[in-house]
Write a protein that holds these residues in place. Structure first.
Motif, PDB file in Angstrom:
ATOM      1  N   ALA A 201      14.518  61.963  51.043  1.00 25.17           N
ATOM      2  CA  ALA A 201      13.893  61.614  49.434  1.00 25.17           C
ATOM      3  C   ALA A 201      12.889  62.330  48.944  1.00 25.17           C
ATOM      4  O   ALA A 201      12.585  62.217  47.858  1.00 25.17           O
ATOM      5  CB  ALA A 201      13.657  60.181  49.810  1.00 25.17           C
ATOM      6  N   ASN A 202      12.133  63.179  49.903  1.00 29.06           N
ATOM      7  CA  ASN A 202      11.001  64.047  49.213  1.00 29.06           C
ATOM      8  C   ASN A 202      11.439  65.185  48.400  1.00 29.06           C
ATOM      9  O   ASN A 202      10.613  65.363  47.336  1.00 29.06           O
ATOM     10  CB  ASN A 202      10.252  64.616  50.310  1.00 29.06           C
ATOM     11  N   PHE A 203      12.566  65.204  48.255  1.00 28.24           N
ATOM     12  CA  PHE A 203      13.176  66.462  47.424  1.00 28.24           C
ATOM     13  C   PHE A 203      13.543  65.635  46.208  1.00 28.24           C
ATOM     14  O   PHE A 203      14.050  66.492  45.017  1.00 28.24           O
ATOM     15  CB  PHE A 203      14.579  67.129  47.904  1.00 28.24           C
ATOM     16  N   ARG A 204      13.670  64.619  45.901  1.00 29.85           N
ATOM     17  CA  ARG A 204      13.832  63.601  44.677  1.00 29.85           C
ATOM     18  C   ARG A 204      15.036  64.238  43.923  1.00 29.85           C
ATOM     19  O   ARG A 204      14.827  64.655  42.828  1.00 29.85           O
ATOM     20  CB  ARG A 204      12.558  64.023  43.913  1.00 29.85           C
ATOM     21  N   THR A 205      16.153  64.253  44.581  1.00 27.68           N
ATOM     22  CA  THR A 205      17.355  64.620  44.061  1.00 27.68           C
ATOM     23  C   THR A 205      18.445  63.723  44.006  1.00 27.68           C
ATOM     24  O   THR A 205      18.843  63.267  45.213  1.00 27.68           O
ATOM     25  CB  THR A 205      17.767  66.048  44.818  1.00 27.68           C
ATOM     26  N   SER A 206      18.755  63.059  43.177  1.00 26.61           N
ATOM     27  CA  SER A 206      19.973  61.875  43.149  1.00 26.61           C
ATOM     28  C   SER A 206      21.041  62.315  44.006  1.00 26.61           C
ATOM     29  O   SER A 206      21.621  63.300  43.718  1.00 26.61           O
ATOM     30  CB  SER A 206      20.209  61.594  41.707  1.00 26.61           C
ATOM     31  N   GLY A 207      21.596  61.192  44.752  1.00 27.26           N
ATOM     32  CA  GLY A 207      22.711  61.628  45.324  1.00 27.26           C
ATOM     33  C   GLY A 207      22.480  62.207  46.842  1.00 27.26           C
ATOM     34  O   GLY A 207      23.205  62.281  47.540  1.00 27.26           O
ATOM     35  N   PHE A 208      21.562  62.855  47.256  1.00 30.62           N
ATOM     36  CA  PHE A 208      21.068  63.530  48.344  1.00 30.62           C
ATOM     37  C   PHE A 208      20.352  62.718  49.191  1.00 30.62           C
ATOM     38  O   PHE A 208      19.293  62.361  49.118  1.00 30.62           O
ATOM     39  CB  PHE A 208      20.402  64.991  48.050  1.00 30.62           C
ATOM     40  N   SER A 209      21.045  62.405  50.261  1.00 33.17           N
ATOM     41  CA  SER A 209      20.324  61.288  51.477  1.00 33.17           C
ATOM     42  C   SER A 209      20.428  61.673  52.861  1.00 33.17           C
ATOM     43  O   SER A 209      19.521  61.377  53.507  1.00 33.17           O
ATOM     44  CB  SER A 209      21.078  60.121  51.188  1.00 33.17           C
ATOM     45  N   ASP A 210      21.120  62.945  53.251  1.00 35.94           N
ATOM     46  CA  ASP A 210      21.053  63.278  54.344  1.00 35.94           C
ATOM     47  C   ASP A 210      21.676  64.992  54.544  1.00 35.94           C
ATOM     48  O   ASP A 210      22.494  65.280  53.690  1.00 35.94           O
ATOM     49  CB  ASP A 210      22.270  62.469  55.385  1.00 35.94           C
ATOM     50  N   ILE A 211      21.257  65.683  55.550  1.00 34.28           N
ATOM     51  CA  ILE A 211      21.710  66.897  55.623  1.00 34.28           C
ATOM     52  C   ILE A 211      23.109  67.224  55.781  1.00 34.28           C
ATOM     53  O   ILE A 211      23.671  68.226  55.609  1.00 34.28           O
ATOM     54  CB  ILE A 211      20.821  67.826  56.706  1.00 34.28           C
ATOM     55  N   SER A 212      23.950  66.104  56.459  1.00 37.05           N
ATOM     56  CA  SER A 212      25.180  66.245  56.823  1.00 37.05           C
ATOM     57  C   SER A 212      25.935  66.381  55.471  1.00 37.05           C
ATOM     58  O   SER A 212      27.039  67.007  55.418  1.00 37.05           O
ATOM     59  CB  SER A 212      25.581  64.796  57.340  1.00 37.05           C
ATOM     60  N   GLN A 213      25.514  65.961  54.051  1.00 37.97           N
ATOM     61  CA  GLN A 213      26.063  66.291  52.857  1.00 37.97           C
ATOM     62  C   GLN A 213      26.185  67.813  52.597  1.00 37.97           C
ATOM     63  O   GLN A 213      27.009  68.403  51.965  1.00 37.97           O
ATOM     64  CB  GLN A 213      25.301  65.404  51.863  1.00 37.97           C
ATOM     65  N   LEU A 214      25.105  68.462  53.179  1.00 36.98           N
ATOM     66  CA  LEU A 214      25.162  69.961  53.013  1.00 36.98           C
ATOM     67  C   LEU A 214      26.088  70.533  53.992  1.00 36.98           C
ATOM     68  O   LEU A 214      26.794  71.485  53.432  1.00 36.98           O
ATOM     69  CB  LEU A 214      23.790  70.392  53.229  1.00 36.98           C
ATOM     70  N   TYR A 215      26.278  69.941  55.104  1.00 31.77           N
ATOM     71  CA  TYR A 215      27.091  70.585  56.107  1.00 31.77           C
ATOM     72  C   TYR A 215      28.451  70.374  55.485  1.00 31.77           C
ATOM     73  O   TYR A 215      29.621  71.354  55.695  1.00 31.77           O
ATOM     74  CB  TYR A 215      27.299  69.552  57.312  1.00 31.77           C
ATOM     75  N   GLN A 216      28.783  69.596  54.660  1.00 33.30           N
ATOM     76  CA  GLN A 216      30.217  69.291  54.201  1.00 33.30           C
ATOM     77  C   GLN A 216      30.592  70.072  53.006  1.00 33.30           C
ATOM     78  O   GLN A 216      31.906  70.020  52.500  1.00 33.30           O
ATOM     79  CB  GLN A 216      30.404  67.818  54.102  1.00 33.30           C
ATOM     80  N   VAL A 217      29.696  70.744  52.345  1.00 32.13           N
ATOM     81  CA  VAL A 217      29.955  71.674  51.157  1.00 32.13           C
ATOM     82  C   VAL A 217      30.268  73.072  51.745  1.00 32.13           C
ATOM     83  O   VAL A 217      29.465  73.765  52.110  1.00 32.13           O
ATOM     84  CB  VAL A 217      28.959  71.523  50.315  1.00 32.13           C
ATOM     85  N   ARG A 218      31.480  73.768  51.499  1.00 32.68           N
ATOM     86  CA  ARG A 218      31.631  75.007  51.888  1.00 32.68           C
ATOM     87  C   ARG A 218      31.186  75.846  51.001  1.00 32.68           C
ATOM     88  O   ARG A 218      30.929  75.677  49.626  1.00 32.68           O
ATOM     89  CB  ARG A 218      33.491  75.416  51.883  1.00 32.68           C
ATOM     90  N   THR A 219      30.440  77.071  51.568  1.00 31.67           N
ATOM     91  CA  THR A 219      29.692  78.028  50.631  1.00 31.67           C
ATOM     92  C   THR A 219      30.712  78.822  49.958  1.00 31.67           C
ATOM     93  O   THR A 219      31.686  79.595  50.497  1.00 31.67           O
ATOM     94  CB  THR A 219      28.697  78.743  51.570  1.00 31.67           C
ATOM     95  N   SER A 220      30.559  79.159  48.706  1.00 33.23           N
ATOM     96  CA  SER A 220      31.290  80.045  47.812  1.00 33.23           C
ATOM     97  C   SER A 220      31.325  81.472  48.420  1.00 33.23           C
ATOM     98  O   SER A 220      30.113  81.739  48.970  1.00 33.23           O
ATOM     99  CB  SER A 220      30.871  79.892  46.513  1.00 33.23           C
ATOM    100  N   SER A 221      32.345  82.254  48.447  1.00 31.71           N
ATOM    101  CA  SER A 221      32.389  83.502  48.649  1.00 31.71           C
ATOM    102  C   SER A 221      31.569  84.470  48.131  1.00 31.71           C
ATOM    103  O   SER A 221      30.995  85.493  48.467  1.00 31.71           O
ATOM    104  CB  SER A 221      33.966  84.079  48.727  1.00 31.71           C
ATOM    105  N   ARG A 222      31.095  83.974  46.750  1.00 30.45           N
ATOM    106  CA  ARG A 222      30.198  84.913  46.165  1.00 30.45           C
ATOM    107  C   ARG A 222      28.817  84.983  46.494  1.00 30.45           C
ATOM    108  O   ARG A 222      28.155  86.142  46.405  1.00 30.45           O
ATOM    109  CB  ARG A 222      30.096  84.225  44.609  1.00 30.45           C
ATOM    110  N   TYR A 223      28.432  84.282  47.360  1.00 34.36           N
ATOM    111  CA  TYR A 223      27.102  84.175  48.253  1.00 34.36           C
ATOM    112  C   TYR A 223      27.251  85.413  49.064  1.00 34.36           C
ATOM    113  O   TYR A 223      26.153  85.824  49.256  1.00 34.36           O
ATOM    114  CB  TYR A 223      26.607  82.936  48.629  1.00 34.36           C
ATOM    115  N   PHE A 224      28.129  85.449  49.907  1.00 32.55           N
ATOM    116  CA  PHE A 224      28.420  86.357  50.871  1.00 32.55           C
ATOM    117  C   PHE A 224      28.647  87.815  50.329  1.00 32.55           C
ATOM    118  O   PHE A 224      28.236  88.760  50.963  1.00 32.55           O
ATOM    119  CB  PHE A 224      29.583  86.006  51.792  1.00 32.55           C
ATOM    120  N   LEU A 225      29.172  87.993  49.333  1.00 28.56           N
ATOM    121  CA  LEU A 225      29.063  89.385  48.728  1.00 28.56           C
ATOM    122  C   LEU A 225      27.657  89.893  48.195  1.00 28.56           C
ATOM    123  O   LEU A 225      27.523  90.955  48.207  1.00 28.56           O
ATOM    124  CB  LEU A 225      30.002  89.247  47.311  1.00 28.56           C
TER     125      LEU A 225
END
Length: 490
Positions: A245-269
């Motif tokens: 909650a310290n990040f004050r971002t609506s909808g974000f409540s747990d690190i597991s939400q990040l785990y479930q988002v596949r990183t776009s290939s553009r970042y690896f490039l």
């Protein structure tokens, strides 16, 4: 006529570059028109393209008149600087390693000017410059580029937030990755200054634009965990795990939400230079299995032959898994497969922490695999490397399977159920989609630790995978009681 753009002394035997030649020819053809008073007529398309080429060449090589040439550009531009920016981007992508140092300085200045005028395509220019930063490279030239670009992001923060917010997530990905290298070495004051600026930028993105951090997806966690020894990032890590909650971002409540988002290939490039990408794609599309040794030796000497840049292997493996997906024609051909190249890269590692991070790069998508959002091609190299290493390279199979189970047990103990589900799903999809016919090669391998085989059967039982019919967990448990257990190692 001697080139004022390309440093021929460093490229004595190379033929003239056609693109560089086109810029030079346009400049010499239109040089009289580059002096005031400038004609204010609207130019026809061919003339417009040529005057853009001429002005760019003049800006990059005639530095004392660069501001004047920019005023000329502002006066004649009719396309939102689209063509001009595309030319600058092409210079960076194709010529950066060959141009004079003065030209490199001008390219940074041009980038700043293009941001200021909100030029069409400036995001592509920033990406091109970020890709020229080489991981693990502590040369003065590379550190200079790091410092200049982090200065661009900080100096044009407000403009980027308003006009190109996604570039902040790209910059964050790059500088988090570079900090992992920069923070491992205690060098001179230049590196310390650079580290402080990189940390300042990354922390600012987290604190002020956390919703942009989320755009990166799960690989943000992979990069951040490499920096938990840095006080500023240790605090961010604690918030991510314990106080989201310290990040004050609506909808974000747990690190597991990040785990479930596949990183776009553009970042690896972003962590692979264009030259490196070109060579890797050639290796993976045109070199036959059995003939790859000379190409691998050449690649290793050119890109990996420096002690400190071994960490570059991490980025290469992530690129191969997530950004290079061969077509069926290549897969069915005799071209060297991705798993074989990754196996070679793992053997190139001499440092334990680098090898561990390379294996993490290979298996990272396994941990959170969800068939609805993830691509099976991201996890294919891992299973094929384990199976095809039997029996000749059984130590590779053993090491990888051992590491995978270590991740299942220890990567995130609080969310182990999520990870077990992800890895089980990965195995299930690999068999169901025909990447492997069965897991008999692993479970029935006499050279593989009984403990690992037991773990594998247990994990497969969490899914609908029909691994084998002749070997049940009870059989493996009996074997385990008769054999010493091999401890997991990172």
């Amino acid at each position: 006529m001697a080139s004022k753009l390309i440093n021929k002394a460093a490229n004595t035997y190379e033929a003239d570059n056609p693109f560089a030649t086109s810029l030079s020819e346009a400049f010499h053809l239109l040089e009289p028109q580059l002096r005031p008073p400038f004609p204010l007529t609207i130019r026809k398309p061919p003339e417009y393209l040529d005057i853009n080429r001429a002005i760019l060449y003049a800006i990059l090589t005639d530095t004392h008149l660069a501001k004047l040439h920019f005023k000329h550009l502002h006066a004649i531009v009719t396309d939102g600087y689209c063509f001009f920016t595309s030319l600058v981007t092409r210079v960076v992508n194709e010529l950066y390693t060959k141009v004079f140092d003065t030209v490199k300085i001008q390219l940074i200045w041009v980038c700043l000017e293009m941001i200021d005028v909100s030029a069409v395509g400036v995001d592509g220019l920033l990406v091109a410059l970020l890709r020229q930063i080489r991981g693990g490279d502590f040369s003065d030239a590379n550190l200079w580029l790091c410092l200049e670009l982090v200065g661009v992001f900080m100096g044009r923060w407000d403009c980027l937030v308003e006009e190109e917010p996604l570039m902040l997530s790209s910059g964050l990905y790059v500088f988090l990755r570079l900090l992992a290298d920069h923070c491992r070495l205690s060098l001179d004051s230049k590196v310390e200054i650079l580290k402080r600026k990189e940390i300042e930028f990354c922390v600012r993105v987290f604190k002020e634009q956390f919703h942009l951090c989320l755009k990166i997806g799960r690989d943000l966690v992979r990069l951040l965990q490499d920096l938990v020894h840095v006080p500023e990032f240790r605090d961010l890590w604690k918030d991510l795990l314990l106080q989201p909650a310290n990040f004050r971002t609506s909808g974000f409540s747990d690190i597991s939400q990040l785990y479930q988002v596949r990183t776009s290939s553009r970042y690896f490039l972003l962590r692979i230079t264009p030259e490196m990408e070109s060579q890797l794609r050639f290796l993976l599309t045109s070199v036959e299995l059995g003939s790859q040794s000379r190409y691998q030796i050449w690649f290793g000497r050119k890109f990996l032959n420096v002690q400190d840049n071994e960490s570059l292997v991490i980025d290469i493996v992530r690129f191969i898994c997530c950004a290079h997906h061969p077509c069926n024609q290549i897969i069915l051909s005799n071209v060297i497969p991705r798993w074989a190249v990754i196996g070679w890269l793992i053997k190139c590692c001499t440092k334990n922490h680098v090898e561990a991070n390379v294996k993490l790069a290979l298996f990272f998508d396994w941990l959170f695999f969800n068939e609805e959002v993830d691509n099976i091609m991201n996890i294919e190299p891992g299973i094929l490397l384990m199976i095809n290493s039997i029996p000749k390279y059984i130590e590779m199979t053993h090491s990888l399977l051992e590491f995978l189970f270590l991740l299942v047990d220890q990567y995130d103990i609080e969310r182990k159920d999520l990870i077990v589900r992800g890895v089980s799903s990965a195995f299930d999809v690999l068999k169901r989609k025909g990447v492997v016919q069965s897991f008999d090669a692993l479970i029935g391998c006499e050279m593989l630790s009984p403990f690992l085989k037991e773990r594998l059967v247990k994990l497969l039982s969490c899914t609908n995978v029909s691994a084998v019919s002749h070997l049940q967990p009870a059989d493996l448990l009996s074997q385990r009681l008769q054999s010493p257990t091999l401890g997991a190692r990172i």
